[in-house]
Design a protein around this motif. Structure first.
Motif, PDB file in Angstrom:
ATOM      1  N   UNK A 100       0.831  -1.195   0.000  1.00 22.70           N
ATOM      2  CA  UNK A 100       0.000   0.000   0.000  1.00 22.70           C
ATOM      3  C   UNK A 100       0.874   1.258   0.000  1.00 22.70           C
ATOM      4  N   UNK A 101       0.422   2.282  -0.733  1.00 21.96           N
ATOM      5  CA  UNK A 101       1.228   3.494  -0.875  1.00 21.96           C
ATOM      6  C   UNK A 101       0.965   4.507   0.223  1.00 21.96           C
ATOM      7  N   UNK A 102      -0.305   4.838   0.449  1.00 25.57           N
ATOM      8  CA  UNK A 102      -0.647   5.960   1.322  1.00 25.57           C
ATOM      9  C   UNK A 102      -1.781   5.563   2.257  1.00 25.57           C
ATOM     10  N   UNK A 103      -1.546   5.723   3.565  1.00 28.03           N
ATOM     11  CA  UNK A 103      -2.583   5.462   4.554  1.00 28.03           C
ATOM     12  C   UNK A 103      -3.069   6.784   5.124  1.00 28.03           C
ATOM     13  N   UNK A 104      -4.388   6.966   5.141  1.00 26.95           N
ATOM     14  CA  UNK A 104      -4.985   8.199   5.641  1.00 26.95           C
ATOM     15  C   UNK A 104      -5.670   7.927   6.973  1.00 26.95           C
ATOM     16  N   UNK A 105      -5.318   8.721   7.990  1.00 28.87           N
ATOM     17  CA  UNK A 105      -5.868   8.519   9.331  1.00 28.87           C
ATOM     18  C   UNK A 105      -6.944   9.539   9.687  1.00 28.87           C
ATOM     19  N   UNK A 106      -7.513  10.210   8.677  1.00 30.78           N
ATOM     20  CA  UNK A 106      -8.677  11.051   8.912  1.00 30.78           C
ATOM     21  C   UNK A 106      -8.403  12.539   8.871  1.00 30.78           C
ATOM     22  N   UNK A 107      -9.443  13.297   8.501  1.00 30.86           N
ATOM     23  CA  UNK A 107      -9.363  14.760   8.389  1.00 30.86           C
ATOM     24  C   UNK A 107      -8.192  15.165   7.503  1.00 30.86           C
ATOM     25  N   UNK A 108      -8.048  14.460   6.382  1.00 31.35           N
ATOM     26  CA  UNK A 108      -6.948  14.703   5.447  1.00 31.35           C
ATOM     27  C   UNK A 108      -7.465  15.310   4.149  1.00 31.35           C
ATOM     28  N   UNK A 128     -14.613   0.046   7.233  1.00 34.60           N
ATOM     29  CA  UNK A 128     -15.309   0.433   8.455  1.00 34.60           C
ATOM     30  C   UNK A 128     -15.536   1.917   8.628  1.00 34.60           C
ATOM     31  N   UNK A 129     -15.618   2.671   7.554  1.00 30.46           N
ATOM     32  CA  UNK A 129     -15.714   4.130   7.666  1.00 30.46           C
ATOM     33  C   UNK A 129     -17.142   4.564   7.988  1.00 30.46           C
ATOM     34  N   UNK A 130     -17.296   5.339   9.062  1.00 31.03           N
ATOM     35  CA  UNK A 130     -18.607   5.850   9.466  1.00 31.03           C
ATOM     36  C   UNK A 130     -18.726   7.358   9.275  1.00 31.03           C
ATOM     37  N   UNK A 131     -17.741   7.961   8.616  1.00 29.56           N
ATOM     38  CA  UNK A 131     -17.740   9.413   8.436  1.00 29.56           C
ATOM     39  C   UNK A 131     -17.599   9.739   6.950  1.00 29.56           C
ATOM     40  N   UNK A 132     -17.215  10.965   6.623  1.00 34.54           N
ATOM     41  CA  UNK A 132     -17.281  11.443   5.243  1.00 34.54           C
ATOM     42  C   UNK A 132     -15.979  11.229   4.471  1.00 34.54           C
ATOM     43  N   UNK A 133     -16.144  10.845   3.202  1.00 29.06           N
ATOM     44  CA  UNK A 133     -15.034  10.707   2.260  1.00 29.06           C
ATOM     45  C   UNK A 133     -15.491  11.233   0.910  1.00 29.06           C
ATOM     46  N   UNK A 134     -14.727  12.179   0.348  1.00 24.10           N
ATOM     47  CA  UNK A 134     -15.046  12.758  -0.954  1.00 24.10           C
ATOM     48  C   UNK A 134     -13.887  12.521  -1.915  1.00 24.10           C
ATOM     49  N   UNK A 135     -14.171  11.838  -3.025  1.00 21.30           N
ATOM     50  CA  UNK A 135     -13.180  11.584  -4.071  1.00 21.30           C
ATOM     51  C   UNK A 135     -13.739  12.200  -5.347  1.00 21.30           C
ATOM     52  N   UNK A 194     -11.667  11.283  12.037  1.00 14.93           N
ATOM     53  CA  UNK A 194     -12.068  11.889  10.773  1.00 14.93           C
ATOM     54  C   UNK A 194     -13.174  12.918  10.963  1.00 14.93           C
ATOM     55  N   UNK A 195     -13.028  13.751  11.975  1.00 14.28           N
ATOM     56  CA  UNK A 195     -14.049  14.761  12.260  1.00 14.28           C
ATOM     57  C   UNK A 195     -14.238  15.703  11.071  1.00 14.28           C
ATOM     58  N   UNK A 196     -13.142  16.081  10.415  1.00 16.33           N
ATOM     59  CA  UNK A 196     -13.217  17.029   9.305  1.00 16.33           C
ATOM     60  C   UNK A 196     -13.486  16.403   7.959  1.00 16.33           C
ATOM     61  N   UNK A 197     -13.553  15.072   7.893  1.00  8.38           N
ATOM     62  CA  UNK A 197     -13.757  14.404   6.619  1.00  8.38           C
ATOM     63  C   UNK A 197     -12.476  14.313   5.805  1.00  8.38           C
ATOM     64  N   UNK A 198     -12.476  13.424   4.825  1.00  8.93           N
ATOM     65  CA  UNK A 198     -11.328  13.227   3.935  1.00  8.93           C
ATOM     66  C   UNK A 198     -11.703  13.697   2.538  1.00  8.93           C
TER      67      UNK A 198
END
Length: 285
Positions: free
Chosen positions: A172-180, A233-240, A208-212
């Motif tokens: 894996x290249x990049x791991x995101x731990x939230x609010x990124x 297991x994501x329960x918050x926001x993700x925008x791609x 991930x309070x601020x979302x990704x």
């Protein structure tokens, strides 16, 4: 430095004038198109250069300090203007050095950086920006090496360059731990195994309070059997949105969670053309 890098740095004790800043009795005037003092490539641990007694006319050649942005290159050090399309010299660190940094930071990749050996982790609140899509990075001034004394002046402005390319032939290249936020950077997964982006709510330190937000990136060469975006297991926001994603492998793999995930082709930033959103399917479990 004769070669513009620390590998050819001078190592001397030098004083211009009497070294006393009380009354300036010496002067240096830059020739047309030149600089008063050129510090690019000077190793701050080698020698000492005293210009305290000097009144300068013209600008010194100083590496830029990018405001709030940690620049990452393959080998670290000062990257000269013109290299990788840079409009000004920038000071960089290696990916390993950046990965060890904590706090709310923004990173930018300069040139091609290979993360095959160790995946890069964005702690919660950290982000990546870049030069892609015609973007520039605002500088807060210039760096005067600590072993150079005197008033060499400082300038600020925008640095532009070629889009940074992050490669990985490992896992894996990049791991995101939230609010990124990840923007304006290219990810080339040629020979890679696993996923380009991993977002796992169960990972230690995840918040991930601020979302990704992933916007304006290019993702390429994700082979069949590999994944561009893996979410667990994501329960918050993700925008791609507003990206160039063209892969043969799985576009999006979502396992569990009740989050709000938005994936759209959109339009590339800075009034760019329509984005690309092509993949070998979506997996939802």
């Amino acid at each position: 430095s004769s070669g513009g890098t620390t590998a050819t740095s001078a190592n001397a004790n030098f004083t211009f004038g009497d070294g006393d800043a009380t009354v300036l009795q010496s002067s240096i005037t830059a020739a047309s198109g030149g600089y008063t003092v050129n510090t690019i490539g000077l190793d701050p641990t080698l020698g000492n250069y005293d210009f305290d007694d000097v009144a300068f006319t013209g600008s010194a050649n100083l590496a830029s300090a990018v405001g709030g942005v940690v620049m990452i290159s393959q080998d670290g050090g000062v990257i000269a203007a013109g290299t990788n399309g840079l409009s000004a010299a920038v000071t960089t660190v290696t990916a390993a050095q950046a990965d060890a940094m904590t706090g709310t930071l923004t990173f930018a990749f300069v040139g091609t950086v290979d993360l095959s050996a160790t995946p890069f982790t964005l702690d919660s609140g950290q982000s990546i920006t870049g030069f892609g899509n015609g973007s520039s990075i605002i500088t807060s001034g210039t760096i005067q090496p600590i072993n150079v004394q005197g008033n060499l002046g400082a300038t600020g402005g925008n640095v532009t360059g070629n889009e940074g390319v992050v490669k990985s032939t490992g896992g894996d290249t990049l791991q995101l731990l939230g609010s990124n936020q990840v923007r304006d950077t290219a990810f080339d997964f040629t020979g890679g195994s696993g996923s380009v982006f991993t977002i796992d709510q169960n990972a230690g330190g995840f918040s991930n309070v601020g979302g990704i937000v992933i916007q304006g990136v290019t993702v390429s060469n994700v082979a069949t059997g590999q994944t561009a975006f893996k979410v667990a297991g994501l329960d918050t926001n993700l925008s791609i949105t507003d990206n160039n994603v063209n892969v043969a492998g799985t576009l999006l793999d979502v396992d569990g969670g009740a989050g709000n995930i938005t994936v759209t082709r959109g339009t590339l930033p800075n009034s760019g053309p329509a984005g690309t959103l092509t993949g070998g399917g979506i997996s939802i479990a």
